[in-house]
Scaffold this motif. Structure first.
Motif, PDB file in Angstrom:
ATOM      1  N   GLN A  28     -50.474  96.389 -86.620  1.00  0.00           N
ATOM      2  CA  GLN A  28     -50.085  97.383 -87.337  1.00  0.00           C
ATOM      3  C   GLN A  28     -50.488  96.957 -88.687  1.00  0.00           C
ATOM      4  OE1 GLN A  28     -48.712 100.342 -86.519  1.00  0.00           O
ATOM      5  NE2 GLN A  28     -48.627 100.790 -88.757  1.00  0.00           N
ATOM      6  N   HIS A  29     -50.990  97.891 -89.453  1.00  0.00           N
ATOM      7  CA  HIS A  29     -51.129  97.479 -91.102  1.00  0.00           C
ATOM      8  C   HIS A  29     -50.114  97.979 -91.543  1.00  0.00           C
ATOM      9  CE1 HIS A  29     -55.557  96.565 -90.658  1.00  0.00           C
ATOM     10  NE2 HIS A  29     -55.530  97.555 -89.789  1.00  0.00           N
ATOM     11  N   PRO A  30     -49.517  97.365 -92.857  1.00  0.00           N
ATOM     12  CA  PRO A  30     -48.736  97.916 -93.596  1.00  0.00           C
ATOM     13  C   PRO A  30     -48.876  99.358 -94.145  1.00  0.00           C
ATOM     14  CG  PRO A  30     -48.938  95.776 -94.604  1.00  0.00           C
ATOM     15  CD  PRO A  30     -50.142  96.053 -93.446  1.00  0.00           C
ATOM     16  N   TYR A  31     -47.879 100.145 -94.128  1.00  0.00           N
ATOM     17  CA  TYR A  31     -48.457 101.715 -94.563  1.00  0.00           C
ATOM     18  C   TYR A  31     -47.070 102.361 -95.376  1.00  0.00           C
ATOM     19  CZ  TYR A  31     -44.810 103.204 -90.909  1.00  0.00           C
ATOM     20  OH  TYR A  31     -43.820 103.254 -89.949  1.00  0.00           O
ATOM     21  N   GLU A  45     -52.714 103.447 -95.637  1.00  0.00           N
ATOM     22  CA  GLU A  45     -52.338 101.941 -95.617  1.00  0.00           C
ATOM     23  C   GLU A  45     -51.912 101.581 -96.919  1.00  0.00           C
ATOM     24  OE1 GLU A  45     -55.740  99.534 -94.248  1.00  0.00           O
ATOM     25  OE2 GLU A  45     -55.883 100.812 -92.304  1.00  0.00           O
ATOM     26  N   LEU A  46     -51.125 100.355 -96.879  1.00  0.00           N
ATOM     27  CA  LEU A  46     -50.412  99.794 -98.128  1.00  0.00           C
ATOM     28  C   LEU A  46     -51.194  98.577 -98.227  1.00  0.00           C
ATOM     29  CD1 LEU A  46     -48.264 100.154-100.368  1.00  0.00           C
ATOM     30  CD2 LEU A  46     -46.732  98.877 -98.882  1.00  0.00           C
ATOM     31  N   SER A 105     -42.957  99.713-100.445  1.00  0.00           N
ATOM     32  CA  SER A 105     -42.859  98.754 -99.356  1.00  0.00           C
ATOM     33  C   SER A 105     -43.470  99.433 -98.189  1.00  0.00           C
ATOM     34  CB  SER A 105     -41.416  98.382 -99.034  1.00  0.00           C
ATOM     35  OG  SER A 105     -41.161  97.568-100.402  1.00  0.00           O
ATOM     36  N   ASN A 106     -43.578  98.589 -97.165  1.00  0.00           N
ATOM     37  CA  ASN A 106     -44.123  98.890 -95.959  1.00  0.00           C
ATOM     38  C   ASN A 106     -43.253  99.852 -95.024  1.00  0.00           C
ATOM     39  OD1 ASN A 106     -45.647  98.934 -93.528  1.00  0.00           O
ATOM     40  ND2 ASN A 106     -44.281  97.425 -92.532  1.00  0.00           N
ATOM     41  N   GLY A 107     -43.641 100.927 -94.642  1.00  0.00           N
ATOM     42  CA  GLY A 107     -42.791 102.189 -93.986  1.00  0.00           C
ATOM     43  C   GLY A 107     -42.085 103.021 -94.927  1.00  0.00           C
TER      44      GLY A 107
END
Length: 140
Positions: A28-31, A45-46, A105-107
């Motif tokens: 799961q890529h940061p997003y 994608e982050l 940040s992620n999410g």
């Protein structure tokens, strides 16, 4: 590394001198998510250190129907205590916009709400729409 060791230990009673090779195929890529009145609302994608303003630009920016003065950032949406921030990103040409810009940040979720004018137009289109025209056609 722990998974490899656990698998080797588990298999050691059946296999002699076993070798385990694990390959990560995907993760799961940061997003972050851009939603609402953006030109290209989606999950992105982050990959770098980005701010809300940069994330909005990746999402195509705000439509004319969006309320840029009340952009909502849900920071830490994947945590038990997410923070909600309302940002005024209307003055893109001003230096003040960078003072209020925040790191993503992620999410995180960036939401551009509809403007009051857009909501009013939608109400009028419902009132004057094809359904009402058909209902009132007999009264002309």
């Amino acid at each position: 590394m722990q998974a490899k060791t656990l698998i080797e230990q588990s298999a050691s009673d059946r296999l002699k001198n076993s070798a385990v090779v694990l390959t990560l195929l995907d993760f799961q890529h940061p997003y972050f998510v851009v939603a609402g009145e953006a030109y290209a609302p989606s999950k992105y994608e982050l990959r770098d250190n980005l701010t809300v303003l940069q994330g909005l630009m990746i999402g195509g920016g705000s439509r004319i129907t969006g309320k840029e003065s009340q952009v909502v950032l849900i920071h830490g949406a994947n945590t038990p205590t997410p923070e909600v921030h309302v940002l005024n990103l209307k003055d893109v040409g001003s230096q003040k916009i960078f003072e209020k810009d925040m790191a993503l940040s992620n999410g995180d979720i960036i939401y551009i709400p509809k403007s009051k004018l857009t909501k009013t137009i939608q109400v009028f289109s419902l009132i004057n729409g094809p359904l009402n025209t058909a209902v009132y056609a007999g009264f002309r």
